[in-house]
Design a protein around this motif. Sequence first.
Motif, mmCIF file in Angstrom:
data_model
loop_
_atom_site.group_PDB
_atom_site.id
_atom_site.type_symbol
_atom_site.label_atom_id
_atom_site.label_comp_id
_atom_site.label_asym_id
_atom_site.label_seq_id
_atom_site.Cartn_x
_atom_site.Cartn_y
_atom_site.Cartn_z
ATOM 1 N N GLN A 60 8.872 5.553 -11.207
ATOM 2 C CA GLN A 60 10.062 5.879 -10.417
ATOM 3 C C GLN A 60 9.708 6.021 -8.937
ATOM 4 O O GLN A 60 10.409 5.490 -8.077
ATOM 5 N N ASN A 61 8.617 6.720 -8.635
ATOM 6 C CA ASN A 61 8.185 6.838 -7.234
ATOM 7 C C ASN A 61 7.940 5.459 -6.624
ATOM 8 O O ASN A 61 8.328 5.197 -5.483
ATOM 9 N N LEU A 62 7.282 4.600 -7.377
ATOM 10 C CA LEU A 62 6.982 3.244 -6.934
ATOM 11 C C LEU A 62 8.270 2.512 -6.547
ATOM 12 O O LEU A 62 8.374 1.915 -5.475
ATOM 13 N N MET A 63 9.269 2.597 -7.415
ATOM 14 C CA MET A 63 10.526 1.887 -7.163
ATOM 15 C C MET A 63 11.307 2.504 -6.000
ATOM 16 O O MET A 63 11.935 1.776 -5.221
ATOM 17 N N PHE A 78 -6.099 10.564 -20.659
ATOM 18 C CA PHE A 78 -5.047 11.160 -21.480
ATOM 19 C C PHE A 78 -5.540 12.516 -21.976
ATOM 20 O O PHE A 78 -6.321 12.593 -22.924
ATOM 21 N N ILE A 79 -5.108 13.590 -21.334
ATOM 22 C CA ILE A 79 -5.577 14.933 -21.668
ATOM 23 C C ILE A 79 -4.770 15.528 -22.818
ATOM 24 O O ILE A 79 -5.329 16.041 -23.774
ATOM 25 N N LYS A 80 -3.450 15.457 -22.721
ATOM 26 C CA LYS A 80 -2.580 15.992 -23.770
ATOM 27 C C LYS A 80 -1.779 14.830 -24.347
ATOM 28 O O LYS A 80 -1.242 14.009 -23.602
ATOM 29 N N PRO A 81 -1.662 14.765 -25.670
ATOM 30 C CA PRO A 81 -0.926 13.657 -26.289
ATOM 31 C C PRO A 81 0.495 13.531 -25.732
ATOM 32 O O PRO A 81 1.220 14.512 -25.641
ATOM 33 N N GLY A 82 0.854 12.322 -25.347
ATOM 34 C CA GLY A 82 2.207 12.032 -24.904
ATOM 35 C C GLY A 82 2.519 12.362 -23.463
ATOM 36 O O GLY A 82 3.473 11.831 -22.906
ATOM 37 N N LYS A 83 1.742 13.214 -22.822
ATOM 38 C CA LYS A 83 2.031 13.600 -21.435
ATOM 39 C C LYS A 83 1.852 12.415 -20.474
ATOM 40 O O LYS A 83 2.521 12.320 -19.454
ATOM 41 N N TRP A 84 0.934 11.515 -20.804
ATOM 42 C CA TRP A 84 0.691 10.359 -19.942
ATOM 43 C C TRP A 84 1.948 9.505 -19.798
ATOM 44 O O TRP A 84 2.167 8.907 -18.738
ATOM 45 N N ILE A 85 2.781 9.481 -20.837
ATOM 46 C CA ILE A 85 4.019 8.693 -20.787
ATOM 47 C C ILE A 85 4.941 9.262 -19.705
ATOM 48 O O ILE A 85 5.549 8.509 -18.931
ATOM 49 N N GLN A 86 5.038 10.582 -19.645
ATOM 50 C CA GLN A 86 5.852 11.217 -18.611
ATOM 51 C C GLN A 86 5.250 10.981 -17.228
ATOM 52 O O GLN A 86 5.971 10.694 -16.262
ATOM 53 N N ASP A 87 3.927 11.107 -17.133
ATOM 54 C CA ASP A 87 3.253 10.875 -15.854
ATOM 55 C C ASP A 87 3.534 9.465 -15.327
ATOM 56 O O ASP A 87 3.845 9.279 -14.150
ATOM 57 N N LEU A 88 3.428 8.475 -16.210
ATOM 58 C CA LEU A 88 3.630 7.093 -15.775
ATOM 59 C C LEU A 88 5.097 6.813 -15.473
ATOM 60 O O LEU A 88 5.407 5.987 -14.601
ATOM 61 N N GLY A 89 6.007 7.503 -16.165
ATOM 62 C CA GLY A 89 7.430 7.368 -15.843
ATOM 63 C C GLY A 89 7.718 7.858 -14.432
ATOM 64 O O GLY A 89 8.426 7.207 -13.654
ATOM 65 N N ALA A 90 7.138 9.018 -14.087
ATOM 66 C CA ALA A 90 7.316 9.561 -12.737
ATOM 67 C C ALA A 90 6.674 8.636 -11.696
ATOM 68 O O ALA A 90 7.257 8.387 -10.630
ATOM 69 N N SER A 91 5.514 8.114 -11.999
ATOM 70 C CA SER A 91 4.820 7.216 -11.089
ATOM 71 C C SER A 91 5.630 5.935 -10.858
ATOM 72 O O SER A 91 5.766 5.470 -9.719
ATOM 73 N N GLU A 110 0.820 -1.207 0.000
ATOM 74 C CA GLU A 110 0.000 0.000 0.000
ATOM 75 C C GLU A 110 0.860 1.266 0.000
ATOM 76 O O GLU A 110 0.567 2.226 -0.715
ATOM 77 N N GLU A 111 1.922 1.280 0.788
ATOM 78 C CA GLU A 111 2.813 2.450 0.820
ATOM 79 C C GLU A 111 3.471 2.679 -0.543
ATOM 80 O O GLU A 111 3.628 3.820 -0.989
ATOM 81 N N ILE A 112 3.836 1.596 -1.203
ATOM 82 C CA ILE A 112 4.438 1.690 -2.543
ATOM 83 C C ILE A 112 3.435 2.295 -3.519
ATOM 84 O O ILE A 112 3.770 3.188 -4.309
ATOM 85 N N LEU A 113 2.194 1.835 -3.465
ATOM 86 C CA LEU A 113 1.158 2.363 -4.356
ATOM 87 C C LEU A 113 0.802 3.816 -4.022
ATOM 88 O O LEU A 113 0.548 4.621 -4.915
ATOM 89 N N ARG A 114 0.812 4.157 -2.749
ATOM 90 C CA ARG A 114 0.585 5.550 -2.357
ATOM 91 C C ARG A 114 1.666 6.450 -2.949
ATOM 92 O O ARG A 114 1.376 7.538 -3.457
#
Length: 169
Positions: free
Chosen positions: A98-101, A83-96, A25-29
């Motif tokens: 990294q936070n997870l790891m 997906f609001i702006k094309p391609g931005k979701w890729i950056q969002d998921l990259g950050a997510s 749960e902490e990892i997902l948070r």
Amino acid sequence: MLEAIKIRRSIRTYINKKVEEEKIEEILRAAMQAPSSKGACPWEFVVVDDNEVLEKLSKCQHRARHIKYANICIVVLGNKDKFIKPGKWIQDLGASTQNLMLEATNQGLASCWVGVFPKNKVVNKVRETLNLPEKLVPYAIVPIGYSEEENVFIDRFDKSKIHRNLYKK
């Protein structure tokens, strides 16, 4: 610099020890605290702890064999409805991801980023394995578990890669 940033590294060996639900749960948070363009938060996650599914995911791409040895893996997904702006979701998921790891490291666990997107063949295998609807795009698989290997600091600082104002060779 945060200790987890210093010592996080890709570890592909795991021991047979259950990852506690509180840690998951902490990892997902942490993953959901990532920055996101326009606050879209396009991420969803599948936590996999079934050995049969882990085995199938380990065959989705040639560099994923170690997944079957992990106690769990977290599959990071992008929800096309967000997906609001094309391609931005890729950056969002990259950050997510990294936070997870980083939080996995903070929790004393080993992890390794297994890329899925943009390889269509791998995306389709993961989608089929997890029975995902078309609106969910598999982005990454992160196997997580306890390991006998340690997260240790490896200094990757390289002053030659820093430029100021203009690029100079």
